[in-house]
Design a protein around this motif. Structure first.
Motif, PDB file in Angstrom:
ATOM      1  N   ASP A 206       4.563  12.506  -2.590  1.00 29.06           N
ATOM      2  CA  ASP A 206       4.241  12.472  -4.018  1.00 29.06           C
ATOM      3  C   ASP A 206       2.767  12.826  -4.199  1.00 29.06           C
ATOM      4  O   ASP A 206       1.899  12.061  -3.784  1.00 29.06           O
ATOM      5  CB  ASP A 206       4.527  11.082  -4.581  1.00 29.06           C
ATOM      6  CG  ASP A 206       4.276  10.978  -6.076  1.00 29.06           C
ATOM      7  OD1 ASP A 206       3.668  11.902  -6.647  1.00 29.06           O
ATOM      8  OD2 ASP A 206       4.685   9.962  -6.670  1.00 29.06           O
ATOM      9  N   PRO A 207       2.446  13.976  -4.807  1.00 32.75           N
ATOM     10  CA  PRO A 207       1.034  14.383  -4.943  1.00 32.75           C
ATOM     11  C   PRO A 207       0.173  13.368  -5.683  1.00 32.75           C
ATOM     12  O   PRO A 207      -1.029  13.274  -5.416  1.00 32.75           O
ATOM     13  CB  PRO A 207       1.128  15.700  -5.722  1.00 32.75           C
ATOM     14  CG  PRO A 207       2.511  16.202  -5.499  1.00 32.75           C
ATOM     15  CD  PRO A 207       3.364  14.986  -5.369  1.00 32.75           C
ATOM     16  N   SER A 208       0.761  12.595  -6.573  1.00 30.24           N
ATOM     17  CA  SER A 208      -0.016  11.624  -7.339  1.00 30.24           C
ATOM     18  C   SER A 208      -0.428  10.424  -6.500  1.00 30.24           C
ATOM     19  O   SER A 208      -1.267   9.619  -6.924  1.00 30.24           O
ATOM     20  CB  SER A 208       0.775  11.146  -8.553  1.00 30.24           C
ATOM     21  OG  SER A 208       1.895  10.358  -8.168  1.00 30.24           O
ATOM     22  N   ARG A 209       0.149  10.290  -5.309  1.00 30.43           N
ATOM     23  CA  ARG A 209      -0.176   9.159  -4.410  1.00 30.43           C
ATOM     24  C   ARG A 209      -0.871   9.639  -3.141  1.00 30.43           C
ATOM     25  O   ARG A 209      -0.915   8.937  -2.150  1.00 30.43           O
ATOM     26  CB  ARG A 209       1.107   8.412  -4.038  1.00 30.43           C
ATOM     27  CG  ARG A 209       1.790   7.767  -5.206  1.00 30.43           C
ATOM     28  CD  ARG A 209       3.209   7.305  -4.908  1.00 30.43           C
ATOM     29  NE  ARG A 209       3.320   6.518  -3.689  1.00 30.43           N
ATOM     30  CZ  ARG A 209       4.052   5.415  -3.575  1.00 30.43           C
ATOM     31  NH1 ARG A 209       4.707   4.940  -4.616  1.00 30.43           N
ATOM     32  NH2 ARG A 209       4.139   4.776  -2.435  1.00 30.43           N
ATOM     33  N   ARG A 210      -1.426  10.852  -3.192  1.00 27.73           N
ATOM     34  CA  ARG A 210      -2.023  11.452  -1.991  1.00 27.73           C
ATOM     35  C   ARG A 210      -3.189  10.613  -1.458  1.00 27.73           C
ATOM     36  O   ARG A 210      -3.383  10.487  -0.253  1.00 27.73           O
ATOM     37  CB  ARG A 210      -2.496  12.868  -2.316  1.00 27.73           C
ATOM     38  CG  ARG A 210      -2.948  13.690  -1.121  1.00 27.73           C
ATOM     39  CD  ARG A 210      -3.097  15.151  -1.523  1.00 27.73           C
ATOM     40  NE  ARG A 210      -3.415  15.995  -0.392  1.00 27.73           N
ATOM     41  CZ  ARG A 210      -4.640  16.441  -0.121  1.00 27.73           C
ATOM     42  NH1 ARG A 210      -5.654  16.129  -0.918  1.00 27.73           N
ATOM     43  NH2 ARG A 210      -4.855  17.214   0.936  1.00 27.73           N
ATOM     44  N   SER A 231      -4.122   8.027  -6.314  1.00 28.18           N
ATOM     45  CA  SER A 231      -4.833   9.118  -6.986  1.00 28.18           C
ATOM     46  C   SER A 231      -4.391  10.441  -6.387  1.00 28.18           C
ATOM     47  O   SER A 231      -4.065  10.520  -5.193  1.00 28.18           O
ATOM     48  CB  SER A 231      -6.347   8.953  -6.834  1.00 28.18           C
ATOM     49  OG  SER A 231      -7.045  10.074  -7.328  1.00 28.18           O
ATOM     50  N   SER A 232      -4.404  11.473  -7.209  1.00 28.52           N
ATOM     51  CA  SER A 232      -4.077  12.812  -6.718  1.00 28.52           C
ATOM     52  C   SER A 232      -5.293  13.525  -6.171  1.00 28.52           C
ATOM     53  O   SER A 232      -5.170  14.447  -5.353  1.00 28.52           O
ATOM     54  CB  SER A 232      -3.459  13.649  -7.845  1.00 28.52           C
ATOM     55  OG  SER A 232      -4.393  13.805  -8.906  1.00 28.52           O
ATOM     56  N   ASP A 233      -6.498  13.117  -6.611  1.00 31.74           N
ATOM     57  CA  ASP A 233      -7.716  13.829  -6.217  1.00 31.74           C
ATOM     58  C   ASP A 233      -8.782  12.947  -5.585  1.00 31.74           C
ATOM     59  O   ASP A 233      -9.831  13.434  -5.168  1.00 31.74           O
ATOM     60  CB  ASP A 233      -8.316  14.576  -7.416  1.00 31.74           C
ATOM     61  CG  ASP A 233      -8.692  13.647  -8.566  1.00 31.74           C
ATOM     62  OD1 ASP A 233      -8.604  12.407  -8.399  1.00 31.74           O
ATOM     63  OD2 ASP A 233      -9.079  14.162  -9.635  1.00 31.74           O
ATOM     64  N   HIS A 236     -10.003  10.214  -9.749  1.00 26.54           N
ATOM     65  CA  HIS A 236      -9.436   9.522 -10.904  1.00 26.54           C
ATOM     66  C   HIS A 236      -8.347   8.569 -10.423  1.00 26.54           C
ATOM     67  O   HIS A 236      -7.293   9.022  -9.930  1.00 26.54           O
ATOM     68  CB  HIS A 236      -8.875  10.537 -11.902  1.00 26.54           C
ATOM     69  CG  HIS A 236      -9.901  11.521 -12.374  1.00 26.54           C
ATOM     70  ND1 HIS A 236     -10.100  12.740 -11.754  1.00 26.54           N
ATOM     71  CD2 HIS A 236     -10.799  11.449 -13.393  1.00 26.54           C
ATOM     72  CE1 HIS A 236     -11.074  13.396 -12.370  1.00 26.54           C
ATOM     73  NE2 HIS A 236     -11.520  12.635 -13.371  1.00 26.54           N
ATOM     74  N   TRP A 237      -8.603   7.278 -10.551  1.00 24.68           N
ATOM     75  CA  TRP A 237      -7.720   6.275  -9.953  1.00 24.68           C
ATOM     76  C   TRP A 237      -6.830   5.560 -10.960  1.00 24.68           C
ATOM     77  O   TRP A 237      -5.799   5.014 -10.588  1.00 24.68           O
ATOM     78  CB  TRP A 237      -8.551   5.253  -9.170  1.00 24.68           C
ATOM     79  CG  TRP A 237      -9.217   5.865  -7.978  1.00 24.68           C
ATOM     80  CD1 TRP A 237     -10.501   6.343  -7.908  1.00 24.68           C
ATOM     81  CD2 TRP A 237      -8.634   6.119  -6.698  1.00 24.68           C
ATOM     82  NE1 TRP A 237     -10.759   6.861  -6.655  1.00 24.68           N
ATOM     83  CE2 TRP A 237      -9.630   6.734  -5.886  1.00 24.68           C
ATOM     84  CE3 TRP A 237      -7.378   5.883  -6.141  1.00 24.68           C
ATOM     85  CZ2 TRP A 237      -9.395   7.119  -4.571  1.00 24.68           C
ATOM     86  CZ3 TRP A 237      -7.147   6.257  -4.825  1.00 24.68           C
ATOM     87  CH2 TRP A 237      -8.150   6.877  -4.051  1.00 24.68           C
TER      88      TRP A 237
END
Length: 557
Positions: A206-210, A231-233, A236-237
């Motif tokens: 899941d990219p949002s949980r990378r 966070s994906s990046d 931003h958490w």
């Protein structure tokens, strides 16, 4: 009639008693059989057989050195398909005349590589007369992100005030980007915090949980938890996605890919025996694994009787922190050892190293510092050296270890300025098997592999390394005898071994064999059998590094 009834009743009672005894005995036998048949649990990648009850729950809270069942009774045959095989212990060694040397990391002369130089990094001092500018990894995390081709660092900005973010192209020169979380700063988490772990999870689908963040926050309550964020990046958490059971303030988290579990090292304290120590919780789901019942998690590890006390303090040591990561074919543990609190300087914590092949039991062959505190006042690391989450990165022929250090204030236990430094070590360089002018040998235990090409990490430019392969009866295989081996006289962290017949070992794949290394004037650090001519080890690369596209070495040279 009455007598008959009495006799009948007694007979019935006897029959019932004997039947009950038979059932009990049978039940006990079945129970013993069931226990025996289930006493063996998971078989690991390296042949280690775990017990059915895992993790172990019977270790007492004690300063005794940890038991090491996989060294006391290693597998009869060891698969070596995962990663470089390091000589940090005797797991792979059947017999040897070589001498083992354990090596410490070396500080970069230009340290610290990250200093507090922003206004928000000087906030949060304990008092007006004790300023504590802070830009240090306090676990946090330093990773190489292959998606952006950047080194990334999360660190404590200001004393327990914020979590900040920095990037680097080479791992040495760092930039603090202006972000939009707190506009005009590099702050990514503005909440008051203490110890925090950031994990770059390249296995996450899941990219949002990378990216995963585990934050110890100061809530003003007597019981504390870790707040969990995704966070994906990594910038931003958002809001917490969960929280843990009760923890102490230096609790840390790591992922064990050998068993596919998240491990929580829960900091606890025992006033009567060991002081600070770790409890253990694990689980395949990162959120579910955090839901332990207070004080119910088993004792894991602490400082032990072999941790030397400082001569100036005479204080029994304690385990202040433990960060861990998968490196090649084992787990590396960085143990921050507390050696007491002087009245006139910051805590002289320093980092020792340990190794685990089952993910729970730690072998600590040396208790001397792997990354020490400085004893010179004025140095950036005169006090409280601690490790980064992710532990180390693989950068070419070196391993990079990022650590925090505190300058301290002479005559006071205050932290002073807290910064981040870098220490380096040869790749696989934790331990070497050494020979001098007199040739020596090392013979492995029986091993199996699926690869084709033997590689070594060796330092012998003025010496020589020869290798032969033995069959299961201990006889040299004709095509791979010592006399047929091309002599190796070089210093290389990835050197292919060849014989007159070539270097293709595929005819031996799946068969138990031993490798015998003949060494003169040199150091042997590791060996592995690769399926690729590139020498890719397919072992884990800790927090990554330039060139690696995932969690394992698939590139070799």
């Amino acid at each position: 009639m009455q007598t008959f009834q009495t006799i009948e009743s007694a007979t019935v009672r006897r029959v019932v008693f004997l039947a009950a005894m038979l059932i009990c005995v049978s039940g006990f036998a079945l129970s013993v059989f069931a226990q025996d048949s289930s006493a063996k649990g998971e078989v690991l990648y390296n042949g280690i057989q775990l017990p059915a009850v895992w993790p172990p729950r019977d270790l007492p809270v004690s300063r005794d050195p940890m038991p090491l069942p996989y060294l006391d009774a290693p597998p009869a045959v060891i698969p070596i398909d995962v990663g470089r095989q390091l000589f940090v212990d005797n797991f792979l060694v059947e017999e040897t005349s070589l001498a083992r040397t354990h090596h410490a990391a070396t500080y970069l002369p230009s340290n610290p590589i990250l200093k507090p130089d922003k206004p928000w990094e000087s906030e949060g001092s304990k008092s007006q007369d004790q300023p504590a500018p802070t830009a240090m990894v306090f676990s946090d995390g330093v990773w190489f992100d292959p998606q952006d081709n950047l080194f990334k660092m999360w660190y404590m900005g200001g004393y327990t005030v914020t979590t900040c973010y920095a990037t680097s192209k080479d791992g040495i020169t760092w930039e603090k980007p202006s972000l939009d979380v707190v506009p005009g700063t590099n702050v990514v988490q503005a909440a008051k915090r203490d110890s925090t772990t950031v994990w770059l999870d390249l296995l996450e689908k899941d990219p949002s949980r990378r990216y995963k963040l585990f934050e110890f926050g100061w809530t003003g309550k007597s019981r504390h938890n870790l707040a969990l964020f995704f966070s994906s990046d990594g910038i931003h958490w958002g809001e917490p996605v969960g929280s843990s059971g009760t923890v102490g303030d230096r609790t840390t988290v790591f992922y064990n890919p050998f068993r596919n579990v998240w491990v929580y090292g829960i900091r606890d304290y025992d006033h009567t025996t060991i002081g600070r120590f770790r409890r253990y919780a694990e689980g395949a789901d990162v959120l579910a694994a955090a839901q332990w019942e207070d004080k119910k998690s088993p004792f894991w590890v602490g400082a032990d009787t072999r941790d030397p006390q400082r001569d100036d303090l005479k204080t029994p040591c304690e385990l202040y922190n433990l960060d861990a990561v998968a490196y090649e074919s084992l787990m590396i543990g960085l143990f921050s050892i507390w050696r007491g609190q002087p009245k006139d300087r910051a805590k002289p914590n320093e980092i020792c190293v340990g190794y685990s092949r089952d993910g729970f039991h730690w072998h600590r062959p040396t208790h001397t510092p792997f990354i020490p505190v400085s004893e010179k006042y004025g140095d950036w690391n005169w006090g409280n050296v601690q490790s980064a989450g992710g532990c180390c990165l693989v950068v070419g022929d070196q391993l990079y270890f990022y650590v925090s250090g505190r300058s301290g204030v002479q005559g006071s236990p205050a932290s002073g300025t807290s910064a981040t430094g870098l220490a380096t070590l040869r790749r696989d360089g934790f331990a070497s098997m050494d020979a001098g002018e007199k040739p020596g040998t090392l013979t492995t235990r029986p091993v199996t592999f699926k690869g084709r090409h033997l590689f070594v990490n060796v330092d012998a430019p003025q010496g020589q390394l020869l290798v032969e392969v033995l069959n299961e009866n201990g006889k040299a295989i004709r095509r791979f005898k010592k006399a047929s081996c091309t002599p190796i006289a070089t210093n290389s962290t990835i050197q292919r071994v060849t014989w007159k017949s070539g270097d293709d070992l595929s005819s031996l794949a799946g068969k138990p064999v031993r490798f015998r290394f003949h060494l003169t004037n040199g150091k042997l650090y590791s060996f592995w059998v690769s399926p690729d001519e590139s020498g890719a080890s397919h072992g884990y690369v800790a927090a990554g590094g330039p060139g690696f596209t995932g969690v394992t070495d698939t590139i070799g040279r």
